[in-house]
Design an enzyme around this catalytic site. Structure first.
Site, PDB file in Angstrom:
ATOM      1  N   ALA A  63       0.876  -1.425  -0.254  1.00 33.80           N
ATOM      2  CA  ALA A  63       0.123  -0.044  -0.146  1.00 33.80           C
ATOM      3  C   ALA A  63       0.988   1.306   0.080  1.00 33.80           C
ATOM      4  O   ALA A  63       1.935   1.378   0.296  1.00 33.80           O
ATOM      5  CB  ALA A  63      -0.871  -0.024   1.283  1.00 33.80           C
ATOM      6  N   GLY A 108       0.590  -4.922   0.834  1.00 28.73           N
ATOM      7  CA  GLY A 108      -0.449  -5.055   0.158  1.00 28.73           C
ATOM      8  C   GLY A 108      -0.224  -6.034  -1.165  1.00 28.73           C
ATOM      9  O   GLY A 108      -1.131  -6.717  -2.027  1.00 28.73           O
ATOM     10  N   GLU A 111      -0.432  -9.463  -0.159  1.00 31.16           N
ATOM     11  CA  GLU A 111      -2.218  -9.574   0.163  1.00 31.16           C
ATOM     12  C   GLU A 111      -3.034  -9.992  -1.104  1.00 31.16           C
ATOM     13  O   GLU A 111      -3.748 -10.521  -1.323  1.00 31.16           O
ATOM     14  CB  GLU A 111      -2.635  -8.549   1.093  1.00 31.16           C
ATOM     15  CG  GLU A 111      -2.135  -8.412   2.356  1.00 31.16           C
ATOM     16  CD  GLU A 111      -2.321  -7.137   3.193  1.00 31.16           C
ATOM     17  OE1 GLU A 111      -2.132  -6.100   2.509  1.00 31.16           O
ATOM     18  OE2 GLU A 111      -3.069  -7.312   4.274  1.00 31.16           O
ATOM     19  N   GLU A 131       4.617  -4.686   7.399  1.00 29.17           N
ATOM     20  CA  GLU A 131       3.849  -3.679   7.991  1.00 29.17           C
ATOM     21  C   GLU A 131       4.257  -3.244   9.358  1.00 29.17           C
ATOM     22  O   GLU A 131       4.267  -1.887   9.641  1.00 29.17           O
ATOM     23  CB  GLU A 131       2.576  -3.821   8.110  1.00 29.17           C
ATOM     24  CG  GLU A 131       1.599  -3.887   6.589  1.00 29.17           C
ATOM     25  CD  GLU A 131       1.711  -5.057   5.775  1.00 29.17           C
ATOM     26  OE1 GLU A 131       2.467  -5.991   6.256  1.00 29.17           O
ATOM     27  OE2 GLU A 131       1.063  -5.370   4.803  1.00 29.17           O
TER      28      GLU A 131
HETATM   29  N1  COA Z   1       4.451   3.135  -1.090  1.00 29.14           N
HETATM   30  C1  COA Z   1       4.916   4.336  -1.577  1.00 29.14           C
HETATM   31  N2  COA Z   1       6.026   4.391  -2.105  1.00 29.14           N
HETATM   32  C2  COA Z   1       6.833   3.132  -2.341  1.00 29.14           C
HETATM   33  C3  COA Z   1       6.534   1.829  -2.058  1.00 29.14           C
HETATM   34  C4  COA Z   1       5.302   1.838  -0.906  1.00 29.14           C
HETATM   35  N3  COA Z   1       4.906   0.695  -0.679  1.00 29.14           N
HETATM   36  N4  COA Z   1       7.511   1.144  -2.145  1.00 29.14           N
HETATM   37  C5  COA Z   1       8.315   1.792  -3.004  1.00 29.14           C
HETATM   38  N5  COA Z   1       7.920   3.001  -3.082  1.00 29.14           N
HETATM   39  C6  COA Z   1       8.734   4.100  -3.768  1.00 29.14           C
HETATM   40  C7  COA Z   1      10.030   4.536  -3.206  1.00 29.14           C
HETATM   41  O1  COA Z   1       9.632   5.510  -2.154  1.00 29.14           O
HETATM   42  C8  COA Z   1      10.631   5.084  -4.252  1.00 29.14           C
HETATM   43  O2  COA Z   1      10.349   6.527  -4.773  1.00 29.14           O
HETATM   44  P1  COA Z   1      11.318   7.681  -4.849  1.00 29.14           P
HETATM   45  O3  COA Z   1      12.141   7.169  -6.148  1.00 29.14           O
HETATM   46  O4  COA Z   1      10.467   8.683  -5.202  1.00 29.14           O
HETATM   47  O5  COA Z   1      12.287   7.688  -3.686  1.00 29.14           O
HETATM   48  C9  COA Z   1      10.280   3.992  -5.504  1.00 29.14           C
HETATM   49  O6  COA Z   1       9.244   3.408  -4.925  1.00 29.14           O
HETATM   50  C10 COA Z   1      11.567   3.020  -5.644  1.00 29.14           C
HETATM   51  O7  COA Z   1      11.722   2.446  -4.492  1.00 29.14           O
HETATM   52  P2  COA Z   1      13.123   2.139  -3.814  1.00 29.14           P
HETATM   53  O8  COA Z   1      12.832   2.120  -2.451  1.00 29.14           O
HETATM   54  O9  COA Z   1      14.093   3.142  -4.448  1.00 29.14           O
HETATM   55  O10 COA Z   1      13.475   0.898  -4.507  1.00 29.14           O
HETATM   56  P3  COA Z   1      14.497  -0.119  -4.028  1.00 29.14           P
HETATM   57  O11 COA Z   1      14.526  -1.366  -5.312  1.00 29.14           O
HETATM   58  O12 COA Z   1      16.018   0.305  -3.451  1.00 29.14           O
HETATM   59  O13 COA Z   1      13.947  -1.089  -2.900  1.00 29.14           O
HETATM   60  C11 COA Z   1      11.881  -2.232  -2.017  1.00 29.14           C
HETATM   61  C12 COA Z   1      12.825  -1.672  -3.068  1.00 29.14           C
HETATM   62  C13 COA Z   1      10.554  -2.785  -2.396  1.00 29.14           C
HETATM   63  C14 COA Z   1      12.605  -2.986  -0.893  1.00 29.14           C
HETATM   64  C15 COA Z   1      11.415  -0.736  -0.985  1.00 29.14           C
HETATM   65  O14 COA Z   1      11.176   0.011  -2.080  1.00 29.14           O
HETATM   66  C16 COA Z   1      10.661  -0.938  -0.091  1.00 29.14           C
HETATM   67  O15 COA Z   1      11.048  -1.642   1.109  1.00 29.14           O
HETATM   68  N6  COA Z   1       9.345  -0.599  -0.143  1.00 29.14           N
HETATM   69  C17 COA Z   1       8.283  -0.517   0.971  1.00 29.14           C
HETATM   70  C18 COA Z   1       7.685  -1.937   1.067  1.00 29.14           C
HETATM   71  C19 COA Z   1       6.783  -1.877   2.228  1.00 29.14           C
HETATM   72  O16 COA Z   1       7.043  -1.634   3.268  1.00 29.14           O
HETATM   73  N7  COA Z   1       5.528  -2.337   1.962  1.00 29.14           N
HETATM   74  C20 COA Z   1       4.423  -2.559   2.880  1.00 29.14           C
HETATM   75  C21 COA Z   1       3.697  -1.140   2.774  1.00 29.14           C
HETATM   76  S1  COA Z   1       2.407  -1.343   4.023  1.00 29.14           S
END
Ligand code: COA
Length: 257
Positions: A63, A108, A111, A131
């Site tokens: 999400a 999400g 999920e 989360e």
């Molecule tokens: N919500 C909003 N934005 C998100 C996102 C999310 N769940 N997951 C990734 N993004 C965005 C990042 O903020 C980044 O934006 P930016 O370029 O403006 O900084 C972009 O997507 C790319 O992500 P980035 O983190 O730079 O990629 P990465 O390859 O280094 O890492 C992940 C990938 C998936 C490990 C990392 O993005 C992450 O941990 N995301 C969140 C996962 C999460 O907690 N999900 C549960 C949410 S309830």
């Protein structure tokens, strides 16, 4: 009304939905969820199998954290209800839904995959419910569905630690049906979809209903429920055709009737 974040392709009864906001790793904000919900509600009888995948390196990375960051209790209630409602309608579609998990399936995204009938992962897929690292819990029915799919012990470990699981581990715990090389993912998923499309549609729908609804019943209720759906198949033209074709040693031509 069109879709900004969904790309949809349809071919011979197989519809492929790609969640397409790769800049945020296909994060589910209200607009993406709304589009997904509208799409689910609009699926017609010409679609026999739905495939869901993501554009770029993620399936869905969860999400949208930026959107959630300022929410209060009431807004959290509404956002969770909205997302969970969309996933529930997806789960209850009368057709099989296959998740082609091409990359990160976190929060999400995991999920969403769990709300599908079948999950096929590419080797680079990663699963997790991170989360609690953000101060929340899975809110689109993840605590419920993940525990059902992989058992409470494993679901609790994943959810409490927030750790990520690679595709091979997801396979070993039954979270995914199979793992294939990245470049073969859509070929493999389409192969499964075509096998399903060749079968009697009403029978496939009733099989889905029997498994899904029977799962929450006790044994006697589930067996009686299956018996009723089994009997209903004998009122279809496709049952007559399927059996006649077998006996005549020819391919069946099902009409969804
Ligand atoms: N919500 C909003 N934005 C998100 C996102 C999310 N769940 N997951 C990734 N993004 C965005 C990042 O903020 C980044 O934006 P930016 O370029 O403006 O900084 C972009 O997507 C790319 O992500 P980035 O983190 O730079 O990629 P990465 O390859 O280094 O890492 C992940 C990938 C998936 C490990 C990392 O993005 C992450 O941990 N995301 C969140 C996962 C999460 O907690 N999900 C549960 C949410 S309830």
């Amino acid at each position: 009304m069109g879709y900004e974040f969904l790309a949809i392709e349809q071919n011979e009864g197989i519809c492929t939905l790609t969640i397409n906001s790769p800049r945020t790793l296909n994060a589910l904000n209200t607009q993406v969820l709304d589009e997904l919900g509208r799409f689910v509600d609009s699926i017609g009888s010409d679609v026999r199998v739905l495939i869901i995948t993501g554009a770029g390196k993620a399936f869905v990375a969860g999400a949208d954290i930026s959107e959630m960051s300022s929410k209060n209790y009431e807004e959290g209630l509404e956002f969770g209800r909205f997302g969970a409602g969309v996933f529930r309608r997806l789960e209850q579609l009368p057709i099989p839904v296959i998740a082609a998990v091409n990359g990160y399936a976190l929060g999400g995204g995991c999920e969403l995959a769990c709300a599908c009938d079948i999950r096929i992962a590419s080797e680079r897929a990663q699963f997790g419910q991170p989360e609690v690292k953000l101060g929340i819990i899975p809110g689109f029915s993840g605590t419920y569905r993940l525990a059902k799919l992989i058992g409470q012990g494993r679901a609790k470990e994943l959810i409490y630690t927030g750790r990520t699981m690679r595709a091979d581990e997801a396979l070993s715990v039954g979270l995914v049906n199979s793992v294939v090389p990245d470049e073969e993912l859509l070929t493999k998923v389409n192969e499964i979809a075509r096998m399903i499309v060749a079968n009697a549609p009403i029978a496939v729908a009733k099989a889905k209903q029997s498994i899904a609804e029977g799962y929450d019943m006790n044994a006697d209720e589930a067996i009686a429920f299956e018996n009723r759906l089994f009997a209903e198949c004998f009122s279809t033209e496709d049952q007559k055709e399927g059996m006649a074709a077998f006996l005549a040693k020819r391919l069946a031509e099902f009409k969804n009737k």
